[in-house]
Design a protein around this motif. Structure first.
Motif, PDB file in Angstrom:
ATOM      1  N   ALA A   5       0.755  -1.255  -0.219  1.00 54.21           N
ATOM      2  CA  ALA A   5      -0.052  -0.083  -0.782  1.00 54.21           C
ATOM      3  C   ALA A   5       0.864   1.087  -0.019  1.00 54.21           C
ATOM      4  O   ALA A   5       0.472   2.128  -0.869  1.00 54.21           O
ATOM      5  CB  ALA A   5      -1.304   0.385   1.328  1.00 54.21           C
ATOM      6  N   ILE A   6       1.952   1.171   0.670  1.00 48.59           N
ATOM      7  CA  ILE A   6       2.864   2.521   0.298  1.00 48.59           C
ATOM      8  C   ILE A   6       3.671   1.987  -0.576  1.00 48.59           C
ATOM      9  O   ILE A   6       3.168   3.458  -1.182  1.00 48.59           O
ATOM     10  CB  ILE A   6       4.411   2.409   2.007  1.00 48.59           C
ATOM     11  N   ASN A   7       4.045   1.371  -1.569  1.00 50.45           N
ATOM     12  CA  ASN A   7       4.374   1.136  -2.455  1.00 50.45           C
ATOM     13  C   ASN A   7       3.520   2.323  -3.517  1.00 50.45           C
ATOM     14  O   ASN A   7       4.143   2.762  -4.749  1.00 50.45           O
ATOM     15  CB  ASN A   7       5.283   0.431  -3.277  1.00 50.45           C
ATOM     16  N   GLN A   8       1.806   1.987  -3.617  1.00 57.62           N
ATOM     17  CA  GLN A   8       0.983   2.085  -4.581  1.00 57.62           C
ATOM     18  C   GLN A   8       0.574   3.491  -3.863  1.00 57.62           C
ATOM     19  O   GLN A   8      -0.277   4.297  -4.829  1.00 57.62           O
ATOM     20  CB  GLN A   8       0.004   2.005  -4.364  1.00 57.62           C
ATOM     21  N   GLY A   9       0.950   4.338  -2.696  1.00 54.32           N
ATOM     22  CA  GLY A   9       0.346   5.308  -2.224  1.00 54.32           C
ATOM     23  C   GLY A   9      -0.660   5.520  -1.591  1.00 54.32           C
ATOM     24  O   GLY A   9      -1.196   6.240  -1.433  1.00 54.32           O
ATOM     25  N   ASN A  10      -1.531   4.085  -1.151  1.00 51.20           N
ATOM     26  CA  ASN A  10      -2.744   4.273  -0.673  1.00 51.20           C
ATOM     27  C   ASN A  10      -1.918   4.078   1.050  1.00 51.20           C
ATOM     28  O   ASN A  10      -1.971   3.455   1.834  1.00 51.20           O
ATOM     29  CB  ASN A  10      -3.194   3.361  -0.866  1.00 51.20           C
ATOM     30  N   SER A  11      -1.736   5.136   1.334  1.00 48.37           N
ATOM     31  CA  SER A  11      -1.160   5.317   2.908  1.00 48.37           C
ATOM     32  C   SER A  11      -1.910   5.055   4.416  1.00 48.37           C
ATOM     33  O   SER A  11      -1.645   4.771   4.981  1.00 48.37           O
ATOM     34  CB  SER A  11      -0.486   6.972   3.568  1.00 48.37           C
ATOM     35  N   GLN A  12      -3.511   5.322   3.706  1.00 45.02           N
ATOM     36  CA  GLN A  12      -4.250   4.607   4.799  1.00 45.02           C
ATOM     37  C   GLN A  12      -4.697   2.876   5.331  1.00 45.02           C
ATOM     38  O   GLN A  12      -4.974   2.822   5.877  1.00 45.02           O
ATOM     39  CB  GLN A  12      -6.049   4.825   4.356  1.00 45.02           C
ATOM     40  N   VAL A  13      -4.641   2.582   3.510  1.00 42.77           N
ATOM     41  CA  VAL A  13      -4.626   0.700   3.799  1.00 42.77           C
ATOM     42  C   VAL A  13      -3.331   0.573   4.755  1.00 42.77           C
ATOM     43  O   VAL A  13      -3.560  -0.367   5.880  1.00 42.77           O
ATOM     44  CB  VAL A  13      -4.558   0.103   2.617  1.00 42.77           C
ATOM     45  N   ALA A  14      -2.076   0.989   4.754  1.00 45.51           N
ATOM     46  CA  ALA A  14      -1.036   1.027   5.489  1.00 45.51           C
ATOM     47  C   ALA A  14      -0.940   0.979   6.279  1.00 45.51           C
ATOM     48  O   ALA A  14      -0.562   0.228   7.690  1.00 45.51           O
ATOM     49  CB  ALA A  14       0.292   1.754   4.240  1.00 45.51           C
ATOM     50  N   ALA A  15      -2.020   2.075   7.573  1.00 47.75           N
ATOM     51  CA  ALA A  15      -1.585   2.533   8.406  1.00 47.75           C
ATOM     52  C   ALA A  15      -3.111   1.627   9.380  1.00 47.75           C
ATOM     53  O   ALA A  15      -2.798   0.899  10.324  1.00 47.75           O
ATOM     54  CB  ALA A  15      -2.259   4.023   8.841  1.00 47.75           C
ATOM     55  N   THR A  16      -4.010   1.128   8.759  1.00 45.15           N
ATOM     56  CA  THR A  16      -5.009  -0.537   9.334  1.00 45.15           C
ATOM     57  C   THR A  16      -4.306  -1.058   9.429  1.00 45.15           C
ATOM     58  O   THR A  16      -4.291  -2.055  10.247  1.00 45.15           O
ATOM     59  CB  THR A  16      -6.080   0.051   8.564  1.00 45.15           C
ATOM     60  N   ASN A  17      -3.272  -1.583   8.404  1.00 43.46           N
ATOM     61  CA  ASN A  17      -2.802  -2.637   9.012  1.00 43.46           C
ATOM     62  C   ASN A  17      -1.932  -2.606   9.535  1.00 43.46           C
ATOM     63  O   ASN A  17      -1.375  -3.803  10.492  1.00 43.46           O
ATOM     64  CB  ASN A  17      -2.226  -3.790   7.319  1.00 43.46           C
ATOM     65  N   TYR A  18      -0.530  -1.594   9.843  1.00 42.54           N
ATOM     66  CA  TYR A  18       0.122  -1.784  10.745  1.00 42.54           C
ATOM     67  C   TYR A  18      -0.722  -1.946  12.662  1.00 42.54           C
ATOM     68  O   TYR A  18      -0.381  -1.886  13.474  1.00 42.54           O
ATOM     69  CB  TYR A  18       0.686  -0.401  10.769  1.00 42.54           C
ATOM     70  N   THR A  19      -2.091  -1.174  12.185  1.00 41.56           N
ATOM     71  CA  THR A  19      -3.120  -0.945  13.729  1.00 41.56           C
ATOM     72  C   THR A  19      -3.591  -2.531  14.037  1.00 41.56           C
ATOM     73  O   THR A  19      -3.648  -3.190  15.498  1.00 41.56           O
ATOM     74  CB  THR A  19      -3.824   0.045  13.453  1.00 41.56           C
ATOM     75  N   LYS A  20      -3.329  -3.403  13.091  1.00 39.69           N
ATOM     76  CA  LYS A  20      -3.616  -4.712  12.845  1.00 39.69           C
ATOM     77  C   LYS A  20      -2.780  -5.578  13.447  1.00 39.69           C
ATOM     78  O   LYS A  20      -3.040  -6.278  14.570  1.00 39.69           O
ATOM     79  CB  LYS A  20      -4.544  -5.379  11.720  1.00 39.69           C
ATOM     80  N   VAL A  21      -1.493  -5.510  13.199  1.00 38.52           N
ATOM     81  CA  VAL A  21      -0.443  -5.998  13.849  1.00 38.52           C
ATOM     82  C   VAL A  21      -0.031  -5.563  15.186  1.00 38.52           C
ATOM     83  O   VAL A  21       0.338  -6.472  16.438  1.00 38.52           O
ATOM     84  CB  VAL A  21       0.852  -5.316  13.084  1.00 38.52           C
ATOM     85  N   ALA A  22      -0.707  -4.233  15.375  1.00 39.24           N
ATOM     86  CA  ALA A  22      -0.401  -3.972  16.900  1.00 39.24           C
ATOM     87  C   ALA A  22      -0.985  -4.397  17.797  1.00 39.24           C
ATOM     88  O   ALA A  22      -1.304  -5.086  19.218  1.00 39.24           O
ATOM     89  CB  ALA A  22      -0.516  -2.261  16.779  1.00 39.24           C
ATOM     90  N   PHE A  23      -2.610  -5.067  17.550  1.00 43.71           N
ATOM     91  CA  PHE A  23      -3.152  -5.101  18.764  1.00 43.71           C
ATOM     92  C   PHE A  23      -2.793  -6.559  18.620  1.00 43.71           C
ATOM     93  O   PHE A  23      -3.431  -7.248  19.500  1.00 43.71           O
ATOM     94  CB  PHE A  23      -4.619  -5.379  17.595  1.00 43.71           C
ATOM     95  N   ILE A  24      -2.130  -7.457  17.470  1.00 48.90           N
ATOM     96  CA  ILE A  24      -1.758  -8.559  17.452  1.00 48.90           C
ATOM     97  C   ILE A  24      -0.815  -9.127  18.844  1.00 48.90           C
ATOM     98  O   ILE A  24      -0.997  -9.386  19.900  1.00 48.90           O
ATOM     99  CB  ILE A  24      -1.489  -9.496  16.402  1.00 48.90           C
ATOM    100  N   TYR A  25      -0.044  -8.118  18.713  1.00 48.58           N
ATOM    101  CA  TYR A  25       1.538  -7.908  19.766  1.00 48.58           C
ATOM    102  C   TYR A  25       0.704  -7.757  20.957  1.00 48.58           C
ATOM    103  O   TYR A  25       1.032  -7.834  22.291  1.00 48.58           O
ATOM    104  CB  TYR A  25       2.197  -6.204  19.556  1.00 48.58           C
ATOM    105  N   TRP A  26      -0.780  -6.715  20.854  1.00 46.72           N
ATOM    106  CA  TRP A  26      -0.268  -6.590  22.435  1.00 46.72           C
ATOM    107  C   TRP A  26      -1.493  -7.848  23.078  1.00 46.72           C
ATOM    108  O   TRP A  26      -1.874  -7.810  23.937  1.00 46.72           O
ATOM    109  CB  TRP A  26      -2.267  -5.471  22.203  1.00 46.72           C
ATOM    110  N   LYS A  27      -2.318  -8.064  22.179  1.00 42.09           N
ATOM    111  CA  LYS A  27      -3.332  -9.586  22.388  1.00 42.09           C
ATOM    112  C   LYS A  27      -2.504 -10.602  23.318  1.00 42.09           C
ATOM    113  O   LYS A  27      -3.008 -11.210  24.716  1.00 42.09           O
ATOM    114  CB  LYS A  27      -3.745 -10.334  22.259  1.00 42.09           C
ATOM    115  N   HIS A  28      -0.753 -10.637  22.830  1.00 43.78           N
ATOM    116  CA  HIS A  28       0.290 -11.300  23.795  1.00 43.78           C
ATOM    117  C   HIS A  28       0.919 -11.201  24.789  1.00 43.78           C
ATOM    118  O   HIS A  28       2.102 -11.134  24.868  1.00 43.78           O
ATOM    119  CB  HIS A  28       1.029 -12.457  22.417  1.00 43.78           C
ATOM    120  N   ASP A  29       0.538  -9.911  25.220  1.00 43.03           N
ATOM    121  CA  ASP A  29       1.581  -8.882  25.860  1.00 43.03           C
ATOM    122  C   ASP A  29       3.459  -8.363  24.968  1.00 43.03           C
ATOM    123  O   ASP A  29       4.020  -8.291  26.254  1.00 43.03           O
ATOM    124  CB  ASP A  29       1.729  -8.970  27.424  1.00 43.03           C
TER     125      ASP A  29
END
Length: 652
Positions: free
Chosen positions: A50-74
């Motif tokens: 998404a970043i390479n294609q200039g779609n920063s909103q999609v990139a931010a959404t997927n970074y947030t999903k990764v953060a929630f997975i790490y949070w779930k596992h502390d």
């Protein structure tokens, strides 16, 4: 986070973390499952794309999903890292709502890590964005989050100030959940400040709001229940009426204590009869309603059956009509096709007749063209024999300089490129000046001789280029016959000769030639060079050099009396010299269809310069044929001359 239960959970989590845990995270980190690892890699891959294609909103959404997975596992630090990447994108795109949520999540994570100061910092950022958005509910929620942090840090007065502002906003919008959170934290703060009266006051307010909310929830739930049938409604009415009569009976008994037991018993029987009557009436009504429903269902079934019959009849009628219409259209189409085919056949017959006539005409024209081409080719081949006879034999160069070669590849039958060389004496010869005698046949180079050699590229190729080459060759002969042997002076005389031969000042003709001209001084072991746009490349001690030519062409009216530069090199070591036209360098080819280019050409010469001269010529020919392949045609005449000068050769 907005309800009191979650707020109390946060507050007690702070207390537990600060009192009982001494480790970095404060809780056991769980192992990330293979499924979650796969999800993390997938989300990060989507974000990068998404970043390479200039779609920063999609990139931010997927970074947030990764953060929630790490949070779930502390894995709090990893979660903060990817929330921060999302925050950078949301800040650039001014997505305030998502940026506020991310800052709030980072604040909670720093709370889990017991880094309260950083937690306070991010809750303040979240509150600032909420104020910028101007939504009272989110401002109040942000104030309550910050108040919890201040309370956990023991700054109860500051916490109460934030709660007071949040309380005012919650009252304005009538949000009971926010009020619950305010009252609950007020009570905790005043209890920690040793003010039990205030604490109880706010605890009572909290309980009242909570009870009101529960009652409201029950009322809404009760109002949503529905009676399923008319029989149930009648049954309920009958039961209510029976209960009412029962109450009236009890009241009558109390009011009639002075009557006799018999009167009361008779009255009771009457009331009981009324109740039985009501129950019987209720049953009858229910049965009647059920019978009406059954009759209604039968009527609806008959209506549906009738509608189905009518629908089938309509389908049959419409289907028959459609079939008839299609049959008519098919007949019309067949008729039109038959008519068009008949017309097309007539047109085709006319065209075939015209084609046959044209074919005969073209056949005659082709025969004529072939005959003309044959005559033209024959003439050009004859011109080639003339041009070949005019030029010296390529192997004749080896008589003067044994280590030498000429790579000559015309684009067409005749060429606009030509090579020229001859021996010239240093002494003054009056016979040559007046053209009394022609140059002598071959004789070895002597100490007082010059050897002149040139590679010439005339304007154009094919027949026009061949005419120019004949003019240039004869002019070089005439100029050197007059005893002129210095390269720069020869080029100046050649320029004037082309202008006169083509009458360029009158006809405005701009044809001319580019060339590299060398003079080899046998006695002084030197090579002198002058060039018109074409350079000299030479190699000494495995290092390649280039003498640049003047950017002035021979001929044309651009420069009337040009002055060419004279350059000189010493032949103290083995020196490999190369002069050439631009046909080899400018040839298109290779995998990308680009020019061969001068840099690659010089690198090739440096690589092969120590090989035998004939082998160098073969390598050049093989290289350019491979470069062109079968896809690209030769675009210009090609000429490369190479010769090796050694001190021994010049030590005559």
């Amino acid at each position: 986070m907005k309800i009191f239960g979650l707020a109390i959970y946060k507050f007690f989590l702070f207390i537990i973390l600060l009192w009982f845990y001494s480790s970095t995270y404060g809780q056991q980190i769980s192992q990330i499952s293979a499924d979650d690892h796969t999800k993390i890699n997938k989300f990060l891959e989507i974000a990068e794309t998404a970043i390479n294609q200039g779609n920063s909103q999609v990139a931010a959404t997927n970074y947030t999903k990764v953060a929630f997975i790490y949070w779930k596992h502390d894995y709090f630090r990893d979660a903060i890292e990817y929330f921060s990447q999302s925050a950078v994108i949301y800040q650039k795109t001014e997505n305030l709502r998502n940026l506020r949520n991310v800052y709030t999540n980072i604040g909670v994570l720093y709370t889990d890590l017991q880094e309260i100061e950083l937690s306070e910092e991010y809750f303040k950022k979240s509150l600032e964005i909420a104020r910028e958005m101007g939504k009272k509910e989110e401002i109040a929620s942000g104030l309550i989050d910050l108040a919890y942090i201040l309370s956990a840090m023991g700054r109860f007065d500051e916490s109460n100030q934030k709660l007071e502002e949040a309380y005012q906003l919650a009252e304005q919008i009538g949000n009971n959940q926010l009020l619950l959170s305010c009252y609950g934290l007020f009570a905790d703060n005043f209890r920690n400040m040793n003010q039990p009266g205030k604490a109880d006051e706010y605890r009572n307010k909290y309980n009242k709001i909570q009870q009101f909310a529960q009652a409201q929830t029950m009322r809404q739930s009760f109002e949503e229940e529905k009676v399923e049938s008319m029989a149930e409604i009648q049954r309920q009415k009958a039961e209510k009426r029976a209960q009412q009569l029962e109450l009236e009976l009890r009241q009558t008994r109390l009011e009639s204590t002075q009557d006799s037991l018999k009167f009361a018993e008779r009255l009771s029987k009457q009331r009981q009869a009324q109740i039985d009557l009501l129950k019987k009436d209720s049953i009858i009504k229910a049965q009647t309603l059920e019978r009406q429903r059954a009759e209604q269902r039968e009527a609806e079934a008959r209506i549906k059956q009738q509608e189905a019959v009518e629908r089938n009849q309509k389908i049959i009628i419409y289907g028959t009509g459609v079939v008839l219409i299609l049959a008519i259209l098919a007949a019309i189409s067949l008729f039109i096709r038959f008519r068009d085919k008949k017309k097309a056949n007539r047109i085709l017959e006319d065209r075939n007749r015209e084609i046959a006539e044209k074919s005969d005409e073209l056949s005659a024209a082709l025969t004529k063209i072939q005959k003309q081409n044959k005559q033209i080719t024959k003439s050009i081949n004859y011109a080639q024999s003339i041009q070949t006879a005019m030029l010296p034999e390529r192997k004749e160069l080896n008589k003067y300089i044994p280590d030498s070669f000429i790579f000559f590849k015309p684009r067409d039958i005749v060429s606009g490129d030509f090579y020229w060389f001859r021996k010239a004496q240093k002494k003054f010869d009056i016979q040559k000046i007046f053209n009394i005698s022609r140059k002598e046949e071959f004789s070895p180079l002597q100490k007082d001789d010059y050897f002149l050699i040139s590679a010439v590229d005339c304007t154009g190729h094919g027949v026009p280029g061949a005419f120019m080459s004949m003019i240039g060759y004869n002019l070089l002969d005439d100029i050197t016959d007059k005893g002129i042997s210095r390269p720069d002076l020869i080029l100046e005389q050649l320029h004037q000769g082309v202008q006169v031969a083509l009458k360029q000042e009158v006809t405005e003709n701009k044809d001319g030639m580019d060339l590299a001209f060398c003079q080899i001084d046998i006695e002084n072991k030197k090579l002198r060079f002058a060039g018109a746009k074409n350079p000299l490349v030479y190699i000494q001690n495995d290092e390649i050099f280039q003498l640049q030519a003047d950017k002035i062409p021979i001929g044309g009216t651009l420069v009337k009396d040009p002055k060419f530069s004279l350059q000189e090199i010493d032949i103290q070591n083995d020196t490999y010299c190369y002069i050439f036209s631009d046909g080899f360098i400018d040839q298109f080819g290779g995998p990308k269809g680009r020019k061969y280019m001068a840099k690659k050409f010089r690198a090739l010469l440096l690589e092969i310069h120590k090989r035998p001269m004939e082998e160098q010529r073969e390598i050049l020919e093989l290289t350019i044929d491979t470069w062109m392949g079968e896809k690209y045609a030769q675009i210009d005449d090609m000429l490369v001359m190479g010769f090796k000068l050694t001190p021994d050769l010049l030590n005559i």
